[in-house]
Design a protein around this motif. Sequence first.
Motif, mmCIF file in Angstrom:
data_model
loop_
_atom_site.group_PDB
_atom_site.id
_atom_site.type_symbol
_atom_site.label_atom_id
_atom_site.label_comp_id
_atom_site.label_asym_id
_atom_site.label_seq_id
_atom_site.Cartn_x
_atom_site.Cartn_y
_atom_site.Cartn_z
ATOM 1 N N SER A 40 0.851 -1.188 0.000
ATOM 2 C CA SER A 40 0.000 0.000 0.000
ATOM 3 C C SER A 40 0.882 1.231 0.000
ATOM 4 O O SER A 40 1.864 1.316 0.763
ATOM 5 N N TYR A 41 0.557 2.173 -0.885
ATOM 6 C CA TYR A 41 1.331 3.417 -0.982
ATOM 7 C C TYR A 41 0.345 4.550 -1.209
ATOM 8 O O TYR A 41 -0.172 4.716 -2.320
ATOM 9 N N GLY A 42 0.032 5.285 -0.170
ATOM 10 C CA GLY A 42 -0.955 6.358 -0.283
ATOM 11 C C GLY A 42 -2.306 5.778 -0.671
ATOM 12 O O GLY A 42 -2.821 4.891 0.000
ATOM 13 N N THR A 43 -2.852 6.288 -1.769
ATOM 14 C CA THR A 43 -4.146 5.805 -2.249
ATOM 15 C C THR A 43 -4.011 4.679 -3.269
ATOM 16 O O THR A 43 -4.991 4.266 -3.877
ATOM 17 N N HIS A 44 -2.792 4.175 -3.469
ATOM 18 C CA HIS A 44 -2.537 3.150 -4.479
ATOM 19 C C HIS A 44 -2.063 1.847 -3.835
ATOM 20 O O HIS A 44 -1.635 1.829 -2.694
ATOM 21 N N THR A 45 -2.135 0.799 -4.599
ATOM 22 C CA THR A 45 -1.555 -0.482 -4.210
ATOM 23 C C THR A 45 -0.600 -0.902 -5.314
ATOM 24 O O THR A 45 -0.968 -0.902 -6.489
#
Length: 60
Positions: A40-45
């Motif tokens: 998971s990275y911020g609002t992204h995967t």
Amino acid sequence: MGQPKAKSFLNAQWEKDEDGLPVLEDAQANLIATVEQKISYGTHTVFIAKIDRIRNLGSG
């Protein structure tokens, strides 16, 4: 404008590969992979995957 992203592949031509996985019939290439890690990275995967097979257009 184009279709919403959630519907962008609904009218595409799909077929099943030798393992029964859905692949886009007219794609230049399909990468069949096994997910090794999901980050998971911020609002992204971000998915880290091992490529098991590459299917090129016309290779069947």
